[in-house]
Design an enzyme around this catalytic site. Structure first.
Site, PDB file in Angstrom:
ATOM      1  N   ASN A 172      -5.555   4.805  -2.253  1.00 25.01           N
ATOM      2  CA  ASN A 172      -6.893   4.457  -1.750  1.00 25.01           C
ATOM      3  C   ASN A 172      -7.781   3.974  -2.883  1.00 25.01           C
ATOM      4  O   ASN A 172      -7.923   4.652  -3.897  1.00 25.01           O
ATOM      5  CB  ASN A 172      -7.535   5.682  -1.095  1.00 25.01           C
ATOM      6  CG  ASN A 172      -7.082   5.863   0.319  1.00 25.01           C
ATOM      7  OD1 ASN A 172      -5.893   5.730   0.623  1.00 25.01           O
ATOM      8  ND2 ASN A 172      -8.014   6.154   1.200  1.00 25.01           N
ATOM      9  N   THR A 182       0.843  -1.203   0.000  1.00 24.45           N
ATOM     10  CA  THR A 182       0.000   0.000   0.000  1.00 24.45           C
ATOM     11  C   THR A 182       0.876   1.250   0.000  1.00 24.45           C
ATOM     12  O   THR A 182       2.013   1.218   0.497  1.00 24.45           O
ATOM     13  CB  THR A 182      -0.911   0.006   1.251  1.00 24.45           C
ATOM     14  OG1 THR A 182      -1.426   1.326   1.449  1.00 24.45           O
ATOM     15  CG2 THR A 182      -0.158  -0.385   2.510  1.00 24.45           C
ATOM     16  N   ASP A 183       0.329   2.349  -0.512  1.00 23.01           N
ATOM     17  CA  ASP A 183       1.092   3.607  -0.474  1.00 23.01           C
ATOM     18  C   ASP A 183       1.276   4.097   0.962  1.00 23.01           C
ATOM     19  O   ASP A 183       2.139   4.934   1.235  1.00 23.01           O
ATOM     20  CB  ASP A 183       0.431   4.688  -1.342  1.00 23.01           C
ATOM     21  CG  ASP A 183      -0.941   5.133  -0.866  1.00 23.01           C
ATOM     22  OD1 ASP A 183      -1.518   4.486   0.039  1.00 23.01           O
ATOM     23  OD2 ASP A 183      -1.448   6.136  -1.413  1.00 23.01           O
ATOM     24  N   GLU A 184       0.462   3.561   1.889  1.00 23.05           N
ATOM     25  CA  GLU A 184       0.560   4.044   3.277  1.00 23.05           C
ATOM     26  C   GLU A 184       1.891   3.683   3.929  1.00 23.05           C
ATOM     27  O   GLU A 184       2.250   4.241   4.963  1.00 23.05           O
ATOM     28  CB  GLU A 184      -0.614   3.501   4.112  1.00 23.05           C
ATOM     29  CG  GLU A 184      -1.949   3.974   3.567  1.00 23.05           C
ATOM     30  CD  GLU A 184      -3.129   3.722   4.487  1.00 23.05           C
ATOM     31  OE1 GLU A 184      -2.942   3.704   5.708  1.00 23.05           O
ATOM     32  OE2 GLU A 184      -4.242   3.559   3.969  1.00 23.05           O
ATOM     33  N   ASN A 242     -10.652  14.902   2.383  1.00 22.00           N
ATOM     34  CA  ASN A 242     -11.834  14.150   2.823  1.00 22.00           C
ATOM     35  C   ASN A 242     -13.075  15.024   2.799  1.00 22.00           C
ATOM     36  O   ASN A 242     -14.180  14.550   2.553  1.00 22.00           O
ATOM     37  CB  ASN A 242     -11.601  13.569   4.225  1.00 22.00           C
ATOM     38  CG  ASN A 242     -10.621  12.405   4.190  1.00 22.00           C
ATOM     39  OD1 ASN A 242     -10.377  11.823   3.128  1.00 22.00           O
ATOM     40  ND2 ASN A 242     -10.075  12.054   5.346  1.00 22.00           N
ATOM     41  N   LYS A 275       2.180  -3.458   7.282  1.00 13.85           N
ATOM     42  CA  LYS A 275       2.284  -3.625   5.822  1.00 13.85           C
ATOM     43  C   LYS A 275       3.716  -3.334   5.360  1.00 13.85           C
ATOM     44  O   LYS A 275       4.225  -3.990   4.440  1.00 13.85           O
ATOM     45  CB  LYS A 275       1.294  -2.706   5.090  1.00 13.85           C
ATOM     46  CG  LYS A 275      -0.160  -3.092   5.226  1.00 13.85           C
ATOM     47  CD  LYS A 275      -0.505  -4.433   4.575  1.00 13.85           C
ATOM     48  CE  LYS A 275      -0.419  -4.398   3.049  1.00 13.85           C
ATOM     49  NZ  LYS A 275      -0.855  -5.677   2.439  1.00 13.85           N
ATOM     50  N   TYR A 322      -1.249  -0.343  11.255  1.00 11.14           N
ATOM     51  CA  TYR A 322      -1.583  -0.997   9.980  1.00 11.14           C
ATOM     52  C   TYR A 322      -0.452  -0.807   8.979  1.00 11.14           C
ATOM     53  O   TYR A 322       0.077  -1.770   8.425  1.00 11.14           O
ATOM     54  CB  TYR A 322      -2.898  -0.430   9.412  1.00 11.14           C
ATOM     55  CG  TYR A 322      -3.068  -0.719   7.934  1.00 11.14           C
ATOM     56  CD1 TYR A 322      -3.277  -2.023   7.478  1.00 11.14           C
ATOM     57  CD2 TYR A 322      -3.000   0.307   6.973  1.00 11.14           C
ATOM     58  CE1 TYR A 322      -3.405  -2.302   6.110  1.00 11.14           C
ATOM     59  CE2 TYR A 322      -3.127   0.039   5.622  1.00 11.14           C
ATOM     60  CZ  TYR A 322      -3.329  -1.266   5.194  1.00 11.14           C
ATOM     61  OH  TYR A 322      -3.448  -1.545   3.852  1.00 11.14           O
TER      62      TYR A 322
HETATM   63  P1  NAD Z   1     -10.201  -6.536   2.890  1.00 11.95           P
HETATM   64  O1  NAD Z   1     -10.139  -6.349   4.364  1.00 11.95           O
HETATM   65  O2  NAD Z   1     -11.472  -6.248   2.182  1.00 11.95           O
HETATM   66  O3  NAD Z   1      -9.790  -8.038   2.516  1.00 11.95           O
HETATM   67  C1  NAD Z   1      -8.820  -8.760   3.219  1.00 11.95           C
HETATM   68  C2  NAD Z   1      -9.117 -10.236   3.034  1.00 11.95           C
HETATM   69  O4  NAD Z   1      -8.070 -10.980   3.665  1.00 11.95           O
HETATM   70  C3  NAD Z   1     -10.437 -10.688   3.658  1.00 11.95           C
HETATM   71  O5  NAD Z   1     -11.170 -11.469   2.753  1.00 11.95           O
HETATM   72  C4  NAD Z   1     -10.003 -11.508   4.868  1.00 11.95           C
HETATM   73  O6  NAD Z   1     -10.917 -12.544   5.194  1.00 11.95           O
HETATM   74  C5  NAD Z   1      -8.668 -12.039   4.382  1.00 11.95           C
HETATM   75  N1  NAD Z   1      -7.767 -12.418   5.485  1.00 11.95           N
HETATM   76  C6  NAD Z   1      -7.458 -11.681   6.578  1.00 11.95           C
HETATM   77  N2  NAD Z   1      -6.620 -12.356   7.370  1.00 11.95           N
HETATM   78  C7  NAD Z   1      -6.361 -13.539   6.753  1.00 11.95           C
HETATM   79  C8  NAD Z   1      -5.542 -14.660   7.069  1.00 11.95           C
HETATM   80  N3  NAD Z   1      -4.826 -14.684   8.196  1.00 11.95           N
HETATM   81  N4  NAD Z   1      -5.506 -15.694   6.209  1.00 11.95           N
HETATM   82  C9  NAD Z   1      -6.240 -15.672   5.068  1.00 11.95           C
HETATM   83  N5  NAD Z   1      -7.046 -14.639   4.728  1.00 11.95           N
HETATM   84  C10 NAD Z   1      -7.094 -13.583   5.550  1.00 11.95           C
HETATM   85  O7  NAD Z   1      -9.017  -5.655   2.313  1.00 11.95           O
HETATM   86  P2  NAD Z   1      -8.831  -5.023   0.847  1.00 11.95           P
HETATM   87  O8  NAD Z   1      -9.228  -3.606   0.902  1.00 11.95           O
HETATM   88  O9  NAD Z   1      -9.415  -5.923  -0.160  1.00 11.95           O
HETATM   89  O10 NAD Z   1      -7.253  -5.055   0.744  1.00 11.95           O
HETATM   90  C11 NAD Z   1      -6.597  -6.180   0.163  1.00 11.95           C
HETATM   91  C12 NAD Z   1      -5.101  -5.900   0.123  1.00 11.95           C
HETATM   92  O11 NAD Z   1      -4.852  -4.733  -0.641  1.00 11.95           O
HETATM   93  C13 NAD Z   1      -4.511  -5.661   1.509  1.00 11.95           C
HETATM   94  O12 NAD Z   1      -3.255  -6.292   1.569  1.00 11.95           O
HETATM   95  C14 NAD Z   1      -4.355  -4.151   1.567  1.00 11.95           C
HETATM   96  O13 NAD Z   1      -3.278  -3.782   2.391  1.00 11.95           O
HETATM   97  C15 NAD Z   1      -4.085  -3.823   0.110  1.00 11.95           C
HETATM   98  N6  NAD Z   1      -4.477  -2.467  -0.314  1.00 11.95           N
HETATM   99  C16 NAD Z   1      -5.783  -2.070  -0.163  1.00 11.95           C
HETATM  100  C17 NAD Z   1      -6.137  -0.779  -0.563  1.00 11.95           C
HETATM  101  C18 NAD Z   1      -7.545  -0.269  -0.401  1.00 11.95           C
HETATM  102  O14 NAD Z   1      -7.763   0.958  -0.476  1.00 11.95           O
HETATM  103  N7  NAD Z   1      -8.539  -1.128  -0.183  1.00 11.95           N
HETATM  104  C19 NAD Z   1      -5.168   0.080  -1.113  1.00 11.95           C
HETATM  105  C20 NAD Z   1      -3.855  -0.377  -1.256  1.00 11.95           C
HETATM  106  C21 NAD Z   1      -3.527  -1.650  -0.849  1.00 11.95           C
END
Ligand code: NAD
Length: 327
Positions: free
Chosen positions: A180, A127-129, A250, A155, A151
């Site tokens: 995001n 993530t960019d964070e 925001n 990451k 968080y």
């Molecule tokens: P999310 O919370 O919707 O999905 C996470 C998934 O991981 C869920 O289905 C959960 O059940 C599963 N999970 C959690 N712990 C687990 C474990 N121990 N074993 C197996 N599965 C597990 O999150 P998201 O928004 O879909 O994000 C997915 C990825 O993308 C993350 O790694 C996040 O850091 C990254 N990301 C998200 C965003 C965003 O804005 N949503 C932006 C950049 C990066």
């Protein structure tokens, strides 16, 4: 190509799986997909119902920390796209332990299993964070990681572990750092789905602090296009930023959501700022654009309007989730 997608029942992961199995991501056509997901509070099988009967789809309910399970699943897997994570900053402020367990320890176990079983490629979705907060300008991939929340620190730990498995073991690991992301099937604790669902139910929305925190927004389809480009055409050991180039405070975003739902500023409740709230995120996407030809395809206005409409049309998906999470 046999792919393992961890966290594939979550927001971004399920979108990625639907796009792959719908042949909507060039270079992944015909791939078979196994989703490994622990179905935590944010994982939801309903997110995968569109592909549940697809002949190239398999769902495995399990934890990325379960080494025995990984040893059964990984033989024959060509590539892993690793999205499984604890993903909500506010939860990490309240209790960081599961963030370290899943994001750091889980990633290390997955990387070790990939090594043991000769998995040829791993895309680690970061993530960019991890970069922290930036007042002016944008981060390129060489900027130092200065995460500010538990968080983003967890990451960053997993991001650096992934990098180290390339440097130390020559594992083909590629890392994405996206901004995001918004779109359908986003768990309704996150800003856009929380605000949209509150507003269409005539409820107020909680805006942190002065609302001046800036985020860059990208539609989930475009996030997945970026991940697929890195998977199919990226280089081993490299990091690729992914972003939309749509920076909004925001408060500005809230104003757009108010307009989209026919509400006014009286619906906004100003609440105490999140501890350690990063002021601004901004990624430089020159590398993925010039090297891999990435360009967002979903205009923000259209993507946001479609997302609001999706939440209007899919109350049966989000209402039980909000009730269960007491949102
Ligand atoms: P999310 O919370 O919707 O999905 C996470 C998934 O991981 C869920 O289905 C959960 O059940 C599963 N999970 C959690 N712990 C687990 C474990 N121990 N074993 C197996 N599965 C597990 O999150 P998201 O928004 O879909 O994000 C997915 C990825 O993308 C993350 O790694 C996040 O850091 C990254 N990301 C998200 C965003 C965003 O804005 N949503 C932006 C950049 C990066």
């Amino acid at each position: 190509m046999k792919l393992l997608v961890t966290g594939g029942a979550g927001f971004v992961g399920s979108n990625l799986v639907r796009m792959i199995l719908g042949d909507r991501l060039p270079g992944t056509e015909g791939a078979s997909v196994t989703v490994l997901d622990a179905l935590t509070y944010s994982g939801n099988l309903a997110n995968l119902s569109a592909v549940a009967e697809h002949p190239h789809f398999e769902f495995v309910h399990g934890d990325i920390r379960d080494t025995g399970l990984l040893d059964r699943l990984l033989p024959g897997v060509d590539a892993i796209v690793h999205l499984a994570a604890e993903s909500h900053v506010d939860r990490s402020v309240r209790d960081a332990s599961v963030f370290v367990e899943t994001n750091v320890v889980g990633t290390q176990r997955l990387l070790d299993a990939a090594l043991r079983h000769g998995v040829r490629r791993v895309v680690h979705v970061s993530t960019d964070e991890v970069y922290g907060s930036i007042e002016t300008g944008s981060w390129d991939e060489d900027c130092p990681l200065e995460p500010n929340s538990p968080y983003s620190a967890s990451k960053a730990g997993s991001d650096l572990l992934a990098r180290s498995y390339h440097r130390t073991h020559d594992l083909d690991v590629r890392i994405t750092r996206c901004s995001n992301t918004y779109g359908p099937f986003h768990f309704p604790e996150k800003l856009i789905p929380l605000f949209v669902t509150n507003l269409i139910d005539e409820l107020d929305v909680p805006l942190y602090g002065d609302g001046e925190n800036v985020r860059d927004w990208l539609h989930v389809d475009d996030h997945c296009r970026g991940i697929a480009l890195v998977l199919t055409s990226g280089r081993a050991g490299e990091v690729y930023n992914i972003g939309g180039g749509v920076e909004l405070t925001n408060r500005e975003l809230t104003d757009r959501l108010l307009a989209a739902t026919g509400r006014d500023r009286s619906a906004v409740q100003h609440v105490a700022d999140r501890k350690g709230h990063d002021l601004r995120y901004s990624v430089d996407v020159t590398k993925i654009s010039t090297e891999l030809g990435f360009a967002p395809q979903v205009p923000f206005e259209q993507g946001l309007a479609d997302t609001v409409q999706w939440y209007r049309d899919n109350r049966a998906w989000w209402e039980p989730l909000k009730e269960r999470a007491a949102l």
